[in-house]
Design a protein around this motif. Structure first.
Motif, short mmCIF file in Angstrom:
data_model
loop_
_atom_site.label_atom_id
_atom_site.label_comp_id
_atom_site.label_asym_id
_atom_site.label_seq_id
_atom_site.Cartn_x
_atom_site.Cartn_y
_atom_site.Cartn_z
N GLY A 12 0.78 -1.23 0.00
CA GLY A 12 0.00 0.00 0.00
C GLY A 12 0.81 1.28 0.00
N GLY A 13 2.12 1.18 0.10
CA GLY A 13 2.93 2.39 0.07
C GLY A 13 2.91 3.02 -1.30
N GLY A 14 3.48 4.22 -1.38
CA GLY A 14 3.54 4.91 -2.66
C GLY A 14 3.91 6.36 -2.48
N SER A 15 3.71 7.11 -3.54
CA SER A 15 4.02 8.54 -3.53
C SER A 15 2.72 9.33 -3.59
N VAL A 16 2.65 10.38 -2.80
CA VAL A 16 1.44 11.19 -2.74
C VAL A 16 1.83 12.63 -2.43
N GLN A 17 1.01 13.56 -2.82
CA GLN A 17 1.25 14.96 -2.49
C GLN A 17 0.78 15.26 -1.08
N THR A 53 6.22 8.15 0.38
CA THR A 53 6.88 9.41 0.03
C THR A 53 5.81 10.48 -0.16
N VAL A 54 5.95 11.58 0.59
CA VAL A 54 5.00 12.68 0.52
C VAL A 54 5.74 13.91 0.02
N SER A 55 5.28 14.43 -1.09
CA SER A 55 5.92 15.61 -1.69
C SER A 55 5.13 16.87 -1.35
N SER A 56 5.87 17.96 -1.24
CA SER A 56 5.21 19.24 -0.88
C SER A 56 4.71 19.98 -2.11
#
Length: 124
Positions: free
Chosen positions: A8-13, A121-124
């Motif tokens: 369930g992990g991944g990249s998100v804003q 990973t959470v991007s700003s």
């Protein structure tokens, strides 16, 4: 032995949501989520006593993350809302053969079994 497999992990804003899952090969008393960012120590995120009645959260995630469990499926979940860049880390599922009390839930050495981790990973 207990095998734990996260997904369930991944990249998100920032502000987004993710749900992590951890499939366990069998029932254990306490299950938890930990996370570790590069260069930092592993920290407890949330824990749950499988027989019910005790749920613990780190102050940094209270009100944003929800831990839950489906005992019929031996599956642990972590619903993560309002994600922040500082939530970026490898997230690990952990299981213990004992019930946790007080702050013990956040001590990694109290846990007997660990999953391989899933990256968030959470991007700003």
């Amino acid at each position: 032995q207990v095998q734990l497999v996260e997904s369930g992990g991944g990249s998100v804003q920032a502000g987004g949501s993710l749900t992590l899952s951890c499939a366990a090969s069998r029932y254990t008393y306490t299950m938890a989520w930990f996370r570790q960012a590069p260069g930092k120590e592993r920290e407890g995120v949330a824990a749950i006593y499988s027989a019910g009645g005790s749920i613990y959260y780190a102050d940094s995630v209270k009100g944003r993350f929800t831990i839950s469990q489906d005992n019929a499926k031996n599956t642990l979940y972590l619903q993560m809302n309002s994600l922040k860049p500082e939530d970026t880390a490898m997230y690990y599922c952990a299981a213990a053969r004992i019930r946790m009390y007080g702050d013990n839930w956040a001590r990694s050495y109290e846990y007997d079994y660990w999953g391989q981790g899933t990256q968030v990973t959470v991007s700003s």
